[in-house]
Design a protein around this motif. Structure first.
Motif, PDB file in Angstrom:
ATOM      1  N   GLU A  17       0.841  -1.199   0.000  1.00 18.48           N
ATOM      2  CA  GLU A  17       0.000   0.000   0.000  1.00 18.48           C
ATOM      3  C   GLU A  17       0.873   1.245   0.000  1.00 18.48           C
ATOM      4  OE1 GLU A  17      -2.883   0.256   3.054  1.00 18.48           O
ATOM      5  OE2 GLU A  17      -3.886  -1.604   2.477  1.00 18.48           O
ATOM      6  N   ALA A  18       0.415   2.245  -0.749  1.00 18.85           N
ATOM      7  CA  ALA A  18       1.227   3.462  -0.871  1.00 18.85           C
ATOM      8  C   ALA A  18       1.542   4.057   0.491  1.00 18.85           C
ATOM      9  CB  ALA A  18       0.511   4.479  -1.751  1.00 18.85           C
ATOM     10  N   GLY A  19       0.582   3.975   1.410  1.00 22.96           N
ATOM     11  CA  GLY A  19       0.783   4.555   2.734  1.00 22.96           C
ATOM     12  C   GLY A  19       1.783   3.793   3.578  1.00 22.96           C
ATOM     13  N   ALA A  20       2.139   2.580   3.174  1.00 17.42           N
ATOM     14  CA  ALA A  20       3.081   1.770   3.953  1.00 17.42           C
ATOM     15  C   ALA A  20       4.520   1.956   3.482  1.00 17.42           C
ATOM     16  CB  ALA A  20       2.689   0.293   3.874  1.00 17.42           C
ATOM     17  N   ILE A  21       4.687   2.758   2.444  1.00 23.19           N
ATOM     18  CA  ILE A  21       6.045   2.974   1.935  1.00 23.19           C
ATOM     19  C   ILE A  21       6.806   3.898   2.873  1.00 23.19           C
ATOM     20  CG2 ILE A  21       7.392   3.931   0.032  1.00 23.19           C
ATOM     21  CD1 ILE A  21       5.049   3.123  -1.817  1.00 23.19           C
ATOM     22  N   ILE A  22       8.004   3.475   3.228  1.00 26.01           N
ATOM     23  CA  ILE A  22       8.832   4.267   4.133  1.00 26.01           C
ATOM     24  C   ILE A  22       9.997   4.843   3.332  1.00 26.01           C
ATOM     25  CG2 ILE A  22      10.174   4.242   6.267  1.00 26.01           C
ATOM     26  CD1 ILE A  22       8.685   1.401   6.684  1.00 26.01           C
ATOM     27  N   GLU A  23      10.133   6.135   3.479  1.00 30.11           N
ATOM     28  CA  GLU A  23      11.192   6.845   2.762  1.00 30.11           C
ATOM     29  C   GLU A  23      12.419   6.948   3.675  1.00 30.11           C
ATOM     30  OE1 GLU A  23      10.851   8.626  -0.234  1.00 30.11           O
ATOM     31  OE2 GLU A  23      12.691   9.814  -0.139  1.00 30.11           O
ATOM     32  N   PHE A  24      13.542   6.400   3.227  1.00 23.74           N
ATOM     33  CA  PHE A  24      14.791   6.515   3.985  1.00 23.74           C
ATOM     34  C   PHE A  24      15.679   7.550   3.283  1.00 23.74           C
ATOM     35  CE2 PHE A  24      15.233   2.967   7.097  1.00 23.74           C
ATOM     36  CZ  PHE A  24      13.992   2.391   6.923  1.00 23.74           C
ATOM     37  N   PRO A  25      15.722   8.786   3.771  1.00 23.84           N
ATOM     38  CA  PRO A  25      16.474   9.828   3.066  1.00 23.84           C
ATOM     39  C   PRO A  25      17.951   9.475   2.889  1.00 23.84           C
ATOM     40  CG  PRO A  25      15.107  10.785   4.795  1.00 23.84           C
ATOM     41  CD  PRO A  25      15.047   9.305   4.969  1.00 23.84           C
ATOM     42  N   ALA A  26      18.519   8.732   3.846  1.00 22.88           N
ATOM     43  CA  ALA A  26      19.939   8.379   3.736  1.00 22.88           C
ATOM     44  C   ALA A  26      20.134   6.894   3.459  1.00 22.88           C
ATOM     45  CB  ALA A  26      20.681   8.780   5.015  1.00 22.88           C
ATOM     46  N   GLY A  27      19.058   6.171   3.176  1.00 22.28           N
ATOM     47  CA  GLY A  27      19.185   4.739   2.916  1.00 22.28           C
ATOM     48  C   GLY A  27      19.572   3.970   4.169  1.00 22.28           C
ATOM     49  N   LEU A  28      19.846   2.678   3.995  1.00 21.48           N
ATOM     50  CA  LEU A  28      20.415   1.900   5.092  1.00 21.48           C
ATOM     51  C   LEU A  28      21.927   2.050   5.009  1.00 21.48           C
ATOM     52  CD1 LEU A  28      18.495  -1.492   5.387  1.00 21.48           C
ATOM     53  CD2 LEU A  28      18.022   0.713   6.438  1.00 21.48           C
ATOM     54  N   ILE A  29      22.580   1.961   6.145  1.00 18.37           N
ATOM     55  CA  ILE A  29      24.023   2.198   6.180  1.00 18.37           C
ATOM     56  C   ILE A  29      24.744   1.176   5.298  1.00 18.37           C
ATOM     57  CG2 ILE A  29      26.064   2.201   7.679  1.00 18.37           C
ATOM     58  CD1 ILE A  29      24.186   3.288   9.905  1.00 18.37           C
ATOM     59  N   GLY A  30      25.451   1.672   4.310  1.00 16.26           N
ATOM     60  CA  GLY A  30      26.224   0.808   3.426  1.00 16.26           C
ATOM     61  C   GLY A  30      25.393   0.081   2.382  1.00 16.26           C
ATOM     62  N   LEU A  31      24.069   0.187   2.440  1.00 17.15           N
ATOM     63  CA  LEU A  31      23.212  -0.493   1.457  1.00 17.15           C
ATOM     64  C   LEU A  31      22.434   0.495   0.597  1.00 17.15           C
ATOM     65  CD1 LEU A  31      21.448  -3.532   3.215  1.00 17.15           C
ATOM     66  CD2 LEU A  31      23.354  -3.580   1.619  1.00 17.15           C
ATOM     67  N   GLY A  32      22.242   1.682   1.107  1.00 13.68           N
ATOM     68  CA  GLY A  32      21.465   2.677   0.372  1.00 13.68           C
ATOM     69  C   GLY A  32      19.997   2.286   0.292  1.00 13.68           C
ATOM     70  N   GLY A  33      19.359   2.652  -0.810  1.00 13.15           N
ATOM     71  CA  GLY A  33      17.943   2.340  -0.986  1.00 13.15           C
ATOM     72  C   GLY A  33      17.068   3.364  -0.302  1.00 13.15           C
ATOM     73  N   ARG A  34      16.263   4.073  -1.039  1.00 13.07           N
ATOM     74  CA  ARG A  34      15.443   5.131  -0.441  1.00 13.07           C
ATOM     75  C   ARG A  34      14.051   4.656  -0.042  1.00 13.07           C
ATOM     76  NH1 ARG A  34      17.162  10.450  -0.883  1.00 13.07           N
ATOM     77  NH2 ARG A  34      15.042  11.156  -0.526  1.00 13.07           N
ATOM     78  N   ARG A  35      13.482   3.707  -0.774  1.00 15.17           N
ATOM     79  CA  ARG A  35      12.092   3.315  -0.501  1.00 15.17           C
ATOM     80  C   ARG A  35      12.038   1.868  -0.008  1.00 15.17           C
ATOM     81  NH1 ARG A  35       8.181   3.747  -4.947  1.00 15.17           N
ATOM     82  NH2 ARG A  35       9.731   2.396  -5.906  1.00 15.17           N
TER      83      ARG A  35
END
Lengths: 146, 74
Positions: A17-35
């Motif tokens: 669900e669109a509302g369940a998407i979590i935005e990580f502005p800096a990603g996970l440490i060493g893995l990146g990934g924003r959504r």
């Protein structure tokens, strides 16, 4: 509500669900990934998955740290405290699976803090926060989920 | 790699908005102050490395089926 479809390499097609998407502005440490999204496959399991929406093969098992470590404490630096502003906060820790149950561990040093749709992997400054804390100390029983 | 010499009290700019301040030197330790925008996380390298390794291992090692501890059913 609109959904996002992920062709997960582990779980097949996932509807997020669109509302369940979590935005990580800096990603996970060493893995990146924003959504990312938290995906629960087994309602009775203590484990969920933090699944990348950008890379269908990227998912990390996570758990509620207080389910295993009732006296777990998180101490944030001023900078991290400023990032996490909302009072309504969910906390997860990543889980490293092992061959034996005794090898399963959680990363108490770098919890994932989610509030107001944003996620941050922060550094826990508390004194006792090992990167690899055993989840099933000797004697704990577990069965593999069916 | 850029190698420069700084004295206590002197600073280094990384771009326009990151300031690295060499604050004091005591014995074989250097105290460093870092001013960075909120969007730029600052890590001690050894902790960053340990967490990165743990994240990669968590993503790589996990089977689709995870164990279910008996006590969660109690």
């Amino acid at each position: 509500m609109s959904t996002v479809t992920v062709e997960s390499s582990r779980f097949g097609t996932l509807e997020i669900e669109a509302g369940a998407i979590i935005e990580f502005p800096a990603g996970l440490i060493g893995l990146g990934g924003r959504r990312w999204a938290v995906v629960t496959k087994e309602p009775n399991s203590p484990f969920s998955w933090l699944h990348s929406l950008d890379d269908p093969s990227l998912a990390l098992p996570v758990t509620n740290p207080w389910g295993f470590f009732s006296d777990y404490e998180i101490e944030l630096s001023d900078a991290d405290s400023e990032r996490v502003q909302d009072d309504d906060v969910a906390v997860w820790v990543t889980v490293r699976a092992g061959v034996e149950l005794a090898d399963f561990s959680a990363n108490l040093r770098a919890p994932i803090v989610i509030s107001a749709g944003q996620g941050f992997q922060v550094i826990n400054e508390a004194e006792h926060a090992p990167v690899r804390a055993a989840l099933f100390p000797e004697g704990a029983k577990a069965e593999v989920a069916a | 790699m850029l190698i420069i010499t700084r004295r206590p009290g002197e600073k280094i700019m990384l771009g326009d908005d990151i300031v690295v301040h060499v604050m004091e030197i005591v014995g074989n330790s250097v105290r460093i102050g870092i001013q960075a925008p909120r969007a730029v996380p600052v890590y001690r390298e050894e902790i960053w490395n340990a967490v990165r390794e743990e994240n990669q291992a968590a993503a790589a090692d996990a089977p689709a089926e995870l164990p279910r501890p008996a006590r969660s059913d109690a």
